[in-house]
Design an enzyme around this catalytic site. Structure first.
Site, mmCIF file in Angstrom:
data_model
loop_
_atom_site.group_PDB
_atom_site.id
_atom_site.type_symbol
_atom_site.label_atom_id
_atom_site.label_comp_id
_atom_site.label_asym_id
_atom_site.label_seq_id
_atom_site.Cartn_x
_atom_site.Cartn_y
_atom_site.Cartn_z
ATOM 1 N N LEU A 296 0.840 -1.191 0.000
ATOM 2 C CA LEU A 296 0.000 0.000 0.000
ATOM 3 C C LEU A 296 0.877 1.243 0.000
ATOM 4 O O LEU A 296 1.744 1.404 0.861
ATOM 5 C CB LEU A 296 -0.929 0.000 1.208
ATOM 6 N N GLY B 213 2.836 0.586 6.016
ATOM 7 C CA GLY B 213 4.011 1.174 6.647
ATOM 8 C C GLY B 213 5.282 0.431 6.320
ATOM 9 O O GLY B 213 6.138 0.251 7.176
ATOM 10 N N ASP C 35 9.042 6.864 8.006
ATOM 11 C CA ASP C 35 9.968 7.983 7.963
ATOM 12 C C ASP C 35 9.257 9.204 8.531
ATOM 13 O O ASP C 35 8.063 9.363 8.333
ATOM 14 C CB ASP C 35 10.363 8.223 6.499
ATOM 15 N N LEU D 34 -5.327 3.689 -1.096
ATOM 16 C CA LEU D 34 -6.691 3.790 -0.579
ATOM 17 C C LEU D 34 -7.504 4.719 -1.487
ATOM 18 O O LEU D 34 -6.952 5.676 -2.045
ATOM 19 C CB LEU D 34 -6.677 4.324 0.846
ATOM 20 N N LYS E 6 -4.251 26.732 4.912
ATOM 21 C CA LYS E 6 -2.922 26.397 4.387
ATOM 22 C C LYS E 6 -2.986 25.762 2.999
ATOM 23 O O LYS E 6 -1.953 25.422 2.437
ATOM 24 C CB LYS E 6 -2.202 25.454 5.352
ATOM 25 N N LEU F 107 -1.110 8.753 4.921
ATOM 26 C CA LEU F 107 -1.641 8.511 6.259
ATOM 27 C C LEU F 107 -0.622 7.785 7.124
ATOM 28 O O LEU F 107 0.253 7.082 6.621
ATOM 29 C CB LEU F 107 -2.915 7.660 6.176
#
Length: 124
Positions: free
Chosen positions: A22, A42, A46, A68, A81, A88
């Site tokens: 992913l 994951g 980092d 996703l 911003k 994620l």
């Protein structure tokens, strides 16, 4: 959920054709969870975001990739911003996947795992 930990690489533990890495940079949208696949969450942790690094790693290992469906089900929200990110944290990805697995609803899953701070919301 039951979890085991090991120092062995996922490349040594599972057949390559069952692994889905992913990464938010994939062109492939995760449409459903296949119980016969192994999803890597994951694979690279980092503190800073390095664009396409996870995609590059997966491609180097000849792995399938997916992202996703944030852009398919959510819309960008106006914020001061002008910040929008579909990257994620591991716990957020896990929340999305586990909620989707239970509900079979991407909107419900994305609501559970994508915070409004990411700049995306579900449409009204």
């Amino acid at each position: 959920f039951q979890m085991d930990t090991t120092e062995e690489s996922y490349l040594d533990l599972f057949p390559l054709d069952t692994i889905v890495y992913l990464t938010p940079d994939s062109e492939n949208v995760l449409e459903d969870i296949d119980p016969n696949k192994v999803y890597i969450l994951g694979g690279l942790v980092d503190e800073s975001i390095h664009k396409k690094l996870t995609l590059q790693r997966a491609q180097e290992q000849s792995l399938q990739t997916a992202r996703l469906p944030i852009r398919e089900y959510m819309v960008k929200t106006v914020n001061t911003k002008n910040y929008h990110s579909d990257t994620l944290a591991i716990n957020q990805v896990f929340d999305v996947l586990s909620t989707y697995y239970e509900t079979r609803s991407w909107p419900a899953a994305l609501k559970a795992g994508v915070s409004s701070g990411k700049g995306y919301v579900l449409p009204d």
